[in-house]
Design a protein around this motif. Structure first.
Motif, PDB file in Angstrom:
ATOM      1  N   VAL A   1       0.852  -1.189   0.000  1.00  0.00           N
ATOM      2  CA  VAL A   1       0.000   0.000   0.000  1.00  0.00           C
ATOM      3  C   VAL A   1       0.885   1.235   0.000  1.00  0.00           C
ATOM      4  O   VAL A   1       2.006   1.224   0.519  1.00  0.00           O
ATOM      5  CB  VAL A   1      -0.948   0.017   1.214  1.00  0.00           C
ATOM      6  N   GLY A   2       0.369   2.319  -0.612  1.00  0.00           N
ATOM      7  CA  GLY A   2       1.161   3.542  -0.702  1.00  0.00           C
ATOM      8  C   GLY A   2       0.298   4.783  -0.687  1.00  0.00           C
ATOM      9  O   GLY A   2      -0.913   4.729  -0.951  1.00  0.00           O
ATOM     10  N   ILE A   3       0.922   5.923  -0.385  1.00  0.00           N
ATOM     11  CA  ILE A   3       0.242   7.216  -0.387  1.00  0.00           C
ATOM     12  C   ILE A   3       1.232   8.283  -0.833  1.00  0.00           C
ATOM     13  O   ILE A   3       2.431   8.201  -0.531  1.00  0.00           O
ATOM     14  CB  ILE A   3      -0.343   7.549   1.003  1.00  0.00           C
ATOM     15  N   ASP A   4       0.751   9.264  -1.586  1.00  0.00           N
ATOM     16  CA  ASP A   4       1.577  10.399  -2.038  1.00  0.00           C
ATOM     17  C   ASP A   4       0.767  11.669  -1.885  1.00  0.00           C
ATOM     18  O   ASP A   4      -0.407  11.730  -2.274  1.00  0.00           O
ATOM     19  CB  ASP A   4       1.996  10.202  -3.497  1.00  0.00           C
ATOM     20  N   TRP A   5       1.411  12.673  -1.292  1.00  0.00           N
ATOM     21  CA  TRP A   5       0.720  13.937  -1.019  1.00  0.00           C
ATOM     22  C   TRP A   5       1.590  15.105  -1.441  1.00  0.00           C
ATOM     23  O   TRP A   5       2.716  15.265  -0.972  1.00  0.00           O
ATOM     24  CB  TRP A   5       0.410  14.057   0.483  1.00  0.00           C
ATOM     25  N   LYS A   6       1.067  15.901  -2.366  1.00  0.00           N
ATOM     26  CA  LYS A   6       1.741  17.135  -2.757  1.00  0.00           C
ATOM     27  C   LYS A   6       1.376  18.214  -1.730  1.00  0.00           C
ATOM     28  O   LYS A   6       0.356  18.905  -1.864  1.00  0.00           O
ATOM     29  CB  LYS A   6       1.312  17.544  -4.164  1.00  0.00           C
ATOM     30  N   ALA A   7       2.176  18.329  -0.693  1.00  0.00           N
ATOM     31  CA  ALA A   7       1.871  19.239   0.407  1.00  0.00           C
ATOM     32  C   ALA A   7       1.934  20.704  -0.006  1.00  0.00           C
ATOM     33  O   ALA A   7       1.289  21.556   0.602  1.00  0.00           O
ATOM     34  CB  ALA A   7       2.839  18.978   1.565  1.00  0.00           C
ATOM     35  N   ALA A   8       2.726  20.997  -1.019  1.00  0.00           N
ATOM     36  CA  ALA A   8       2.842  22.344  -1.569  1.00  0.00           C
ATOM     37  C   ALA A   8       3.400  22.206  -2.979  1.00  0.00           C
ATOM     38  O   ALA A   8       3.788  21.112  -3.405  1.00  0.00           O
ATOM     39  CB  ALA A   8       3.754  23.213  -0.695  1.00  0.00           C
ATOM     40  N   ASN A   9       3.459  23.311  -3.699  1.00  0.00           N
ATOM     41  CA  ASN A   9       3.995  23.245  -5.059  1.00  0.00           C
ATOM     42  C   ASN A   9       5.441  22.776  -5.081  1.00  0.00           C
ATOM     43  O   ASN A   9       5.905  22.236  -6.083  1.00  0.00           O
ATOM     44  CB  ASN A   9       3.898  24.621  -5.729  1.00  0.00           C
ATOM     45  N   TRP A  10       6.152  22.972  -3.976  1.00  0.00           N
ATOM     46  CA  TRP A  10       7.579  22.634  -3.935  1.00  0.00           C
ATOM     47  C   TRP A  10       7.896  21.490  -2.978  1.00  0.00           C
ATOM     48  O   TRP A  10       9.069  21.180  -2.750  1.00  0.00           O
ATOM     49  CB  TRP A  10       8.379  23.873  -3.548  1.00  0.00           C
ATOM     50  N   VAL A  11       6.882  20.824  -2.432  1.00  0.00           N
ATOM     51  CA  VAL A  11       7.095  19.716  -1.492  1.00  0.00           C
ATOM     52  C   VAL A  11       6.203  18.534  -1.860  1.00  0.00           C
ATOM     53  O   VAL A  11       4.979  18.697  -2.022  1.00  0.00           O
ATOM     54  CB  VAL A  11       6.798  20.132  -0.039  1.00  0.00           C
ATOM     55  N   ASN A  12       6.820  17.356  -1.974  1.00  0.00           N
ATOM     56  CA  ASN A  12       6.055  16.125  -2.173  1.00  0.00           C
ATOM     57  C   ASN A  12       6.448  15.120  -1.094  1.00  0.00           C
ATOM     58  O   ASN A  12       7.643  14.903  -0.833  1.00  0.00           O
ATOM     59  CB  ASN A  12       6.334  15.517  -3.551  1.00  0.00           C
ATOM     60  N   LEU A  13       5.449  14.514  -0.458  1.00  0.00           N
ATOM     61  CA  LEU A  13       5.665  13.544   0.611  1.00  0.00           C
ATOM     62  C   LEU A  13       5.053  12.207   0.204  1.00  0.00           C
ATOM     63  O   LEU A  13       3.992  12.172  -0.431  1.00  0.00           O
ATOM     64  CB  LEU A  13       5.025  14.019   1.917  1.00  0.00           C
ATOM     65  N   ALA A  14       5.709  11.106   0.571  1.00  0.00           N
ATOM     66  CA  ALA A  14       5.199   9.790   0.175  1.00  0.00           C
ATOM     67  C   ALA A  14       5.592   8.734   1.200  1.00  0.00           C
ATOM     68  O   ALA A  14       6.583   8.884   1.929  1.00  0.00           O
ATOM     69  CB  ALA A  14       5.735   9.396  -1.203  1.00  0.00           C
TER      70      ALA A  14
END
Length: 442
Positions: A245-258
Motif C-alpha cells: 500500500v502507498g500514499i503520495d501527497w503534494k503538500a505544496a507546489n515545492w514539497v512532495n511527501l510519500a
C-alpha cells in the motif's frame, strides 16, 4: 560424529546465506536508484517500485522503463586460529593467517516497469529480482572448514599430530523473482493512494563439498583419511505473495511527501536434493540439516518494509530528496533475536538537477545500519553496516525516449570477531554496480 555434524552445519550455512540484501531485500531496482537512492518520494516511471501512489501523477498514456545492472562483490575473511593453519601440509600458511575469498557476480540483473495512466487511475506492472541474484563462490572454502578439520586431527593424534589437509568449495545461487501489479488513484489533485500485490518466486541452488580430509602421523609420516567426504547438491523452489500500500501527497507546489508499506511475504521453499549418502545419513538424524534433503520444506520469508520520503523543489530545475527505510527483519520466520538485536534502519538523500532540456544529472547517498549480535558473524555469512554513493546522467534522445547511465559504490565497515583462546577473524566486503536504462513514453 560431532566433528562431522559441525562441518556439515558450516557447509550448509555457507551456501544458504551466500546472498543478502538489507538482510534479504534488493532495493536497487532501477538506474534512477543507482543515480540517486533517495527515490521514496520521486515522481517517475520507477515509482512502480519506489512510489506507486506518486506514479499516478505522471502524464496520461503509457510509460515503460527497462534497466540493466551489472554487480560485483567480494566477501573476504582473514582468519587466524593460532598456529593451526601452518600445519596444512598441502598449503601451509606461513604466519598462521589465511584469506578466504567469496566472489559474488551478477552479470545482468534486469528490471522492467510499465504503467498506463488514464484520468485519475494508474495501472502498473513491475518485474525484477527482489532478493538474491547471481552466484557466490568460495573456491577455497572458509576458515571454519579448515579449522575444524585441522583441530579434529590435532585432538585425535595429540603428540603424533603431523598435519592435516582438505579440499573444500561452496557455490550458492539465489533468486527471488518478483512480479508486482498495482492500481493507484488520484483522490484529489494533490493526493493519491495505491494498492498492489507482489508475487515472489524463490529459486535457490547450493553445491558444496568437503573432500579428502586427511591427517598425517608425525612419527611415521603416514597420511590417512580423517572422515568421509561430505557433498551437498540441493535445489529449492517456493512462492509467496505480499500486499503493498502507498500514499503520495503534494503538500505544496515545492514539497512532495510519500510513504509505502510492503507486507511480509511468507515463502516456504521445497528441496530437490542429490546429496551423497554421508550427507543424507547425517541429515536424517539431525533436524538442523533436514531442510537440505529431498522433499524438505524451509521458511525463507521476505520481510515487511516501510519507506517514507520527501522531495523538495526550491527552484524549477533542482530537486532535493530524503528518505528512510525500516526493514522488519525480526518479523520473518528465519531470523531470531539471538542473531539480530533489532530491525534494520536505512537513510537516503540525493540531489537532481536539469542542466538543459536534454541532460540531467543526479547523485545520492545511502546509509545502512545493521544491529546484530556477535552470533550473526561467521565465516560463511556476514552482513556489515555500510554507506553507499551513486551518481549518473540522463539524456533525453527525443521527447518520448530517455537513456540513463549510473555508477553505485558501497563502502562497508570491517568487523573483527574474536573468540578467546581460539580465533580472530576480520570480515570485509567491496561492492560496485554499473547500470544502463531506457525510458519510453507513448
Amino acid at each position: 560424529m560431532r566433528k562431522r555434524n559441525i562441518l556439515l552445519a558450516g557447509l550448509i550455512a555457507c551456501a544458504g546465506n551466500a546472498f543478502a540484501g538489507g538482510y534479504l531485500t534488493n532495493t536497487n531496482q532501477s538506474i534512477y536508484f543507482l543515480r540517486n537512492p533517495a527515490r521514496e518520494a520521486c515522481i517517475g516511471i520507477d515509482g512502480v517500485y519506489y512510489n506507486p501512489a506518486g506514479a499516478a501523477f505522471l502524464g496520461e498514456g503509457f510509460h515503460f522503463q527497462f534497466n540493466w545492472q551489472n554487480a560485483r562483490q567480494h566477501r573476504d575473511a582473514v582468519a587466524n586460529y593460532g598456529d593451526l593453519f601452518k600445519y596444512n601440509f598441502l598449503d601451509p600458511a606461513s604466519d598462521g593467517s589465511r584469506k578466504f575469498k567469496g566472489d559474488v557476480k551478477v552479470p545482468i540483473q534486469p528490471s522492467l516497469f510499465f504503467l498506463y495512466n488514464k484520468g485519475d487511475w494508474s495501472y502498473q506492472l513491475g518485474i525484477g529480482v527482489m532478493g538474491g541474484g547471481g552466484g557466490c563462490n568460495f573456491d577455497n572454502g572458509v576458515g571454519m572448514f579448515e579449522a575444524l578439520v585441522g583441530s579434529g586431527a590435532l585432538n585425535a593424534l595429540g603428540a603424533n599430530f603431523g598435519g592435516y589437509a582438505l579440499n573444500s568449495t561452496v557455490e550458492g545461487k539465489s533468486y527471488n523473482f518478483g512480479l508486482t501489479l498495482t492500481a493507484a488513484r488520484k483522490l484529489t489533485d494533490n493526493l493519491s493512494i495505491s494498492f498492489g500485490l507482489r508475487g515472489l518466486y524463490a529459486t535457490n541452488s547450493y553445491e558444496g563439498s568437503i573432500k579428502n580430509m586427511q591427517y598425517r602421523i608425525a612419527q611415521t609420516g603416514d597420511v590417512n583419511t580423517l572422515m568421509p567426504d561430505l557433498i551437498l547438491d540441493c535445489k529449492q523452489k517456493g512462492f509467496g505473495i505480499a500486499p503493498i500500500v502507498g500514499i503520495d501527497w503534494k503538500a505544496a507546489n515545492w514539497v512532495n511527501l510519500a510513504a509505502k508499506y510492503e507486507f511480509r511475504a511468507p515463502i516456504k521453499v521445497k528441496s530437490e536434493a542429490n546429496n551423497n549418502d554421508a550427507f543424507n545419513n547425517l541429515a536424517q538424524t539431525n533436524p538442523a540439516f533436514g531442510g537440505y534433503i529431498d522433499g524438505a520444506k524451509t521458511a525463507t520469508d521476505m520481510p515487511a518494509l516501510l519507506t517514507v520520503g520527501a522531495q523538495f523543489i526550491p527552484i524549477e530545475k533542482l530537486r532535493l530528496n530524503v528518505g528512510y527505510h525500516y526493514y522488519l527483519d525480526l518479523g520473518t520466520r528465519q531470523w531470531s533475536e539471538d542473531k539480530i538485536a533489532s530491525n534494520t534502519n536505512e537513510i537516503t538523500c540525493g540531489i537532481e538537477y536539469d542542466i538543459n532540456d536534454k541532460f540531467d544529472v543526479s547523485a545520492g547517498y545511502q546509509k545502512t545500519m545493521f544491529d546484530q549480535t556477535e552470533a550473526n558473524y561467521s565465516d560463511m555469512n556476514f552482513n556489515l553496516s555500510s554507506y553507499s554513493f551513486g551518481f549518473g546522467v540522463g539524456y533525453r534522445v527525443t521527447e518520448k525516449i530517455k537513456v540513463n547511465v549510473a555508477y553505485f559504490q558501497t563502502i562497508y565497515d570491517d568487523h573483527t570477531k574474536t573468540v578467546p583462546n581460539t580465533s580472530t577473524t576480520t570480515y570485509s566486503r567491496t561492492n560496485r554496480i554499473i547500470g544502463v536504462g531506457i525510458d519510453f513514453a507513448f
